[in-house]
Design an enzyme around this catalytic site. Structure first.
Site, PDB file in Angstrom:
ATOM      1  NE  ARG A 203      -6.601  -3.477  -2.385  1.00  0.00           N
ATOM      2  CZ  ARG A 203      -5.575  -4.303  -2.513  1.00  0.00           C
ATOM      3  NH1 ARG A 203      -5.525  -5.387  -1.783  1.00  0.00           N
ATOM      4  NH2 ARG A 203      -4.612  -4.046  -3.355  1.00  0.00           N
TER       5      ARG A 203
ATOM      6  CE1 TYR B  73      -6.325   7.377   0.559  1.00  0.00           C
ATOM      7  CE2 TYR B  73      -6.750   7.824   2.877  1.00  0.00           C
ATOM      8  CZ  TYR B  73      -6.323   8.246   1.631  1.00  0.00           C
ATOM      9  OH  TYR B  73      -5.882   9.524   1.467  1.00  0.00           O
ATOM     10  CB  CYS B  74      -4.037   1.149  -0.800  1.00  0.00           C
ATOM     11  SG  CYS B  74      -5.245  -0.094  -1.298  1.00  0.00           S
ATOM     12  CB  ALA B  75      -4.842   2.555  -5.425  1.00  0.00           C
TER      13      ALA B  75
ATOM     14  NE  ARG C 174      -0.919   1.962   3.464  1.00  0.00           N
ATOM     15  CZ  ARG C 174      -0.704   1.761   4.751  1.00  0.00           C
ATOM     16  NH1 ARG C 174      -1.582   1.124   5.495  1.00  0.00           N
ATOM     17  NH2 ARG C 174       0.415   2.172   5.311  1.00  0.00           N
TER      18      ARG C 174
END
Length: 486
Positions: free
Chosen positions: A434, A430-432, A10
């Site tokens: 999720r 959070y990531c891109a 992430r």
């Protein structure tokens, strides 16, 4: 360990997300003056040089060091990012060819070639990891009054520099071994030609659920093992029809194959759920086609129908194999979507990129009919085909809350409530695409309630770790959840 590696994956998204800016700048520059590479047009040269300042291997490594340090730190503080830069500078200076020659009292010509490549993404990632460890350990340490100025966050860069002295001493012996192994691995795959490209594409997709595909990508896309497929393609330093072989085959999949799969899943959805399936598939399919962001669509079915996802991975490998076999090449700065294909069309190393469109149309047909056949034949539970007891009843109040005012606030409130609220949620990141959430008790999570918001999927990755697949708007949902938690 898996949780830590997923967090690393992430964190890598932050520096990787910088690549589209470079791609746009360089792509427009080369589009204006693709033959002279800026020598025939001042404006083109300006854009090309601006873009190359980001894609340059050394500078990209610095971005990795800063981004990983920031992403892996416990509260995302700027001093962690600064420490990542310090870590990288200490190591790459100590282990530069000149420094090693001085330490060994020998000529530069006698220094191991591995040290010529010390300014790479691997060292950048390692620097970021160590910096984040130092931040998490020392950012709240209080020193005696005489040294109070250096307490807390000011202590972190100092401790990071000290830690990198030890790390550099170890890397003095380890790095040549690691470098040789990476080169051998890269050469082994590249030595397989089109077959190697196909194997890479297959395992690239299989690793998506864990987020570890970034580690595999770094070997082939960046200058870790000397392949540097992205950098060389955009810089024009390679072989036409060969450089770009680890990128080209993704275009037919992301622009055509996956959107066709989305259409198949829509057509096979239950009649009463087609509207909901259409909303999800249309948004996710367009994201895959236009930007190359495929996670919203892939996560929509990878856990509902894992066998179907393996088929998708195999088709991706086949696509890369075919493109490499016929030497059709194109490149991307971020992902294999429409924007990057257009920007790379006139690059010097782009070879018959229009054939990737033809290939993509063929793969669209394959994806549509194969997915439709497998879904119906084996009654796979793709979106819109879940059992009736898993389907949420229409909740008028819930729908209203997400379609009026700030649409993300209502969605965030429902998701947070489904996660168990403040009593159960310990952290949200959070990531891109999720939300990454830590909870006290997984049994307190109401997955059905979360799915009612229309999210593409949910992934339970540990006893206290759960991911909610939201899509490219995940930041806004995360921001609303943070407001609720305050």
């Amino acid at each position: 360990m898996m949780k830590y590696l997923q967090k690393l994956g992430r964190s890598l998204m932050l520096p990787v997300a910088v690549l589209p800016a470079a791609a746009i700048l360089m792509g427009i520059g080369y589009w204006i003056d693709h033959d002279g590479w800026g020598s025939g047009n001042v404006f083109a040269a300006f854009l090309i040089k601006a873009g190359s300042s980001i894609l340059d291997s050394q500078n990209m490594s610095i971005l990795f060091a800063v981004g990983v340090a920031l992403g892996m730190s416990k509260d995302k503080d700027g001093s962690a990012a600064l420490s990542g830069l310090v870590a990288f500078l200490v190591t790459t200076t100590l282990l530069s060819t000149d420094s090693v020659a001085m330490l060994l009292s020998t000529d530069i010509a006698n220094v191991n070639p591995a040290f010529e490549k010390i300014e790479n993404q691997f060292i950048g990632i390692l620097s970021g990891i160590i910096a984040s460890i130092m931040y998490n350990r020392f950012s709240h340490v209080q020193l005696p009054d005489a040294l109070a100025f250096f307490s807390g966050k000011r202590l972190v860069p100092i401790m990071t520099a000290a830690a990198m002295l030890v790390a550099s001493a170890a890397l003095f012996f380890i790095w040549p071994i690691v470098y040789t192994a990476l080169v051998s691995f890269g050469e082994g795959i590249s030595g397989l030609g089109a077959t190697g490209a196909g194997l890479y594409g297959f395992f690239n997709r299989l690793l998506i659920p864990t987020g570890l595909h970034h580690a595999l990508n770094s070997v082939f896309w960046f200058d870790v093992a000397g392949i540097n497929d992205i950098g060389n393609f955009w810089a024009g330093t390679g072989t036409k029809g060969v450089t770009g072989m680890y990128q080209a085959g993704f275009f037919p999949i992301m622009m055509f194959g996956l959107p066709a799969a989305a259409l198949a899943m829509y057509h096979t959805a239950k009649t009463k759920r087609k509207k909901q399936a259409a909303s999800l598939m249309l948004a996710a399919g367009f994201a895959a086609f236009f930007t190359g962001v495929t996670e919203p669509l892939e996560f929509a079915f990878m856990f509902l129908a894992p066998a179907l996802y393996v088929v998708h991975a195999a088709l991706t490998g086949l696509s890369l194999f075919i493109a490499a076999t016929f030497h059709w090449t194109a490149g991307f700065g971020f992902s294999a979507g429409f924007v990057d294909l257009v920007l790379s069309f006139r690059l010097p190393l782009a070879n018959q990129p229009y054939m990737l469109i033809v290939q993509g149309l063929v793969f669209a047909v394959i994806y549509y009919f194969l997915f439709r056949f497998l879904i119906v034949k084996f009654n796979l539970k793709t979106p819109g085909r879940e059992d009736d007891e898993d389907v949420a009843d229409e909740d008028v109040d819930g729908v209203a809350s997400t379609t009026t005012g700030n649409k993300f606030s209502g969605m965030a409130a429902t998701i947070f409530d489904g996660l168990g609220g403040d009593a159960n949620v310990t952290s949200v990141d959070y990531c891109a695409t999720r939300l990454r959430v830590e909870v006290k008790d997984m049994n307190a999570v109401n997955q059905k309630k979360i799915k009612d918001t229309g999210v593409p999927g949910i992934n339970v990755v540990g006893p206290q770790s759960i991911q909610v697949i939201v899509g490219t708007n995940v930041q806004f949902v995360a921001d609303e959840i943070e407001k609720i938690r305050k």
